[in-house]
Design a protein around this motif. Structure first.
Motif, PDB file in Angstrom:
ATOM      1  N   ARG A 124      40.682  31.645  36.978  1.00  0.00           N
ATOM      2  CA  ARG A 124      40.393  31.368  35.565  1.00  0.00           C
ATOM      3  C   ARG A 124      40.344  32.672  34.768  1.00  0.00           C
ATOM      4  N   LEU A 125      39.762  33.694  35.371  1.00  0.00           N
ATOM      5  CA  LEU A 125      39.677  34.990  34.693  1.00  0.00           C
ATOM      6  C   LEU A 125      41.052  35.631  34.523  1.00  0.00           C
TER       7      LEU A 125
ATOM      8  N   LEU B 132      42.272  34.524  31.276  1.00  0.00           N
ATOM      9  CA  LEU B 132      41.625  35.282  30.205  1.00  0.00           C
ATOM     10  C   LEU B 132      42.234  36.677  30.105  1.00  0.00           C
ATOM     11  N   LYS B 133      42.532  37.274  31.244  1.00  0.00           N
ATOM     12  CA  LYS B 133      43.137  38.610  31.279  1.00  0.00           C
ATOM     13  C   LYS B 133      44.448  38.636  30.490  1.00  0.00           C
TER      14      LYS B 133
ATOM     15  N   LEU C 245      40.006  43.103  37.349  1.00  0.00           N
ATOM     16  CA  LEU C 245      39.205  42.343  38.302  1.00  0.00           C
ATOM     17  C   LEU C 245      39.193  43.031  39.661  1.00  0.00           C
TER      18      LEU C 245
ATOM     19  N   ILE D  42      34.088  43.092  37.244  1.00  0.00           N
ATOM     20  CA  ILE D  42      35.007  43.018  36.111  1.00  0.00           C
ATOM     21  C   ILE D  42      34.808  44.274  35.270  1.00  0.00           C
TER      22      ILE D  42
ATOM     23  N   ARG E   4      35.946  45.382  31.687  1.00  0.00           N
ATOM     24  CA  ARG E   4      36.580  44.964  30.430  1.00  0.00           C
ATOM     25  C   ARG E   4      36.526  46.117  29.441  1.00  0.00           C
TER      26      ARG E   4
ATOM     27  N   ILE F 231      33.788  36.128  28.772  1.00  0.00           N
ATOM     28  CA  ILE F 231      33.703  36.158  30.233  1.00  0.00           C
ATOM     29  C   ILE F 231      32.734  35.095  30.735  1.00  0.00           C
TER      30      ILE F 231
ATOM     31  N   CYS G 217      34.219  31.679  30.540  1.00  0.00           N
ATOM     32  CA  CYS G 217      35.268  31.495  31.543  1.00  0.00           C
ATOM     33  C   CYS G 217      34.664  31.203  32.921  1.00  0.00           C
ATOM     34  N   ILE G 218      33.582  31.871  33.250  1.00  0.00           N
ATOM     35  CA  ILE G 218      32.941  31.695  34.559  1.00  0.00           C
ATOM     36  C   ILE G 218      32.086  30.434  34.582  1.00  0.00           C
TER      37      ILE G 218
END
Length: 384
Positions: A215-216, A219-220, A244, A265, A267, A282, A285-286
């Motif tokens: 999922r991240l 987002l990335k 990540l 992470i 960012r 973040i 997303c988590i």
């Protein structure tokens, strides 16, 4: 203004840089801080500066502060004396300060003990320190965020100045009037340990971590399409980043269902972004599938090119190098952020190459160090 007097101080500048390199102030863990701080204090006193060491309570972290006649000054030089660990692959002893063909090698030569030597050389060239309004801070822990160094000094109002300069390595042709921010997060995923020989025993935390990481990754892709309007040095730093797995671990043994897994992470935010929004993205997303721990926050900043400190540096650069300095966004985060967010305009400029700072065989060209000393001298003697 007799800048040739600074050329006569080259042996002093080189010798001081070598002596500083010979203090192995590696961070982490923070080696030899006390000895280096005491040396810097004595050097400041030799120059004729009022000086004190402020030890952070219940730690082995020492901040050196120095000033000309009063602690309230027109210009401040902020320096850090810690360096990243030497590592391997050196052709020279990283803590000897070897000189080959006009180049000084050693850990911290570029980042930023050569910059410290340039500042001290500039001040040594001033005939009467009472005629200028200058202060200096020399702090630890910049390489790990600066909480007990620059941040401590600023938060405790140990610096009172109109503007500040950080002599970090920028290649002389660039000043950083902006920097990206950083948000470091640890994500801990919980499961239930079990024996892997029987299906259904335990809950695999690694499997859960992989789902969250996927999922991240989406987002990335969104984050890394964001670009700052500011020019970056080096090129490529104008893009936002999400990395990540800088640290990643899972389980205790090959023959066990992992009951816990974790990853980090990193960012990097643009000056046009804010950390709160980045963190919220973040967290959304988590979701509730893991425990989130914020390890470090560094807010981005940007000051206008017309700010007095930018103009002062450019005037000094034109006097010494016959050229102005380009303003740029620094891809990393800088101690300058602590000053800017406290209302003190601050830029970063100095001798050494930005990309050379943390590598094996780190070096600084001695002539660049002397050029920086001249620029700092002009800045120091024209602020009042």
């Amino acid at each position: 203004m007799n800048l040739s007097a600074i050329d006569d101080l080259k042996p002093y500048a080189v010798g001081l840089a070598q002596q500083l390199i010979q203090f192995p102030t590696e961070n982490p863990p923070g080696r030899d801080y006390h000895n280096c701080a005491e040396f810097l204090k004595k050097e400041c006193e030799t120059l004729g500066l009022e000086t004190e060491i402020v030890q952070v309570e219940a730690t082995d972290r020492y901040n050196v502060l120095a000033w000309t006649s009063t602690r309230k000054t027109d210009l401040h030089f902020h320096c850090h004396y810690d360096v990243v660990p030497a590592g391997h692959g050196w052709a020279y002893n990283p803590f000897s300060g070897s000189i080959v063909d006009g180049t000084l090698y050693g850990r911290g030569s570029s980042d930023m003990k050569g910059g410290i030597a340039a500042v001290f050389t500039a001040l040594k060239a001033v005939q009467n320190l009472e005629d200028i309004s200058i202060s200096v801070s020399l702090t630890p822990d910049e390489e790990t965020g600066g909480a007990l160094g620059a941040e401590y000094v600023v938060k405790n109002q140990l610096v009172d100045t109109k503007m500040a300069v950080l002599p970090e390595p920028t290649g002389l042709k660039t000043m950083f009037n902006a920097c990206k921010g950083a948000l470091w997060v640890q994500v801990t995923v919980h499961g239930e340990a079990g024996h892997p020989s029987v299906k259904g025993l335990g809950v695999n935390a690694f499997d859960r971590m992989v789902v969250i990481a996927s999922r991240l990754q989406k987002l990335k892709e969104i984050v890394e399409h964001k670009k700052s309007a500011l020019h970056s040095y080096p090129e490529g730093g104008e893009w936002a980043n999400l990395t990540l797995g800088g640290r990643c671990s899972s389980g205790e043994a090959v023959n066990a269902v992992p009951g816990q897994a974790l990853f980090t992470i990193d960012r990097r935010t643009l000056p046009e972004e804010d950390l709160e929004t980045a963190q919220q993205e973040i967290r959304e997303c988590i979701g509730k599938d893991a425990e989130i721990t914020v390890l470090m926050e560094a807010r981005p900043f940007h000051i206008d090119e017309q700010t007095d400190v930018c103009q002062l540096l450019n005037t000094a650069s034109e006097t010494v190098m016959r050229t102005s300095v380009n303003c740029a966004l620094c891809p990393g985060f800088l101690d300058a952020r602590h000053f800017v967010h406290a209302g003190i305009p601050c830029v970063t400029w100095g001798p050494g190459i930005y990309g050379n700072a943390h590598i094996s065989n780190e070096f600084i060209r001695i002539e660049d160090m002397m050029t920086a000393a001249k620029v700092f001298y002009v800045m120091a003697t024209t602020t009042t």
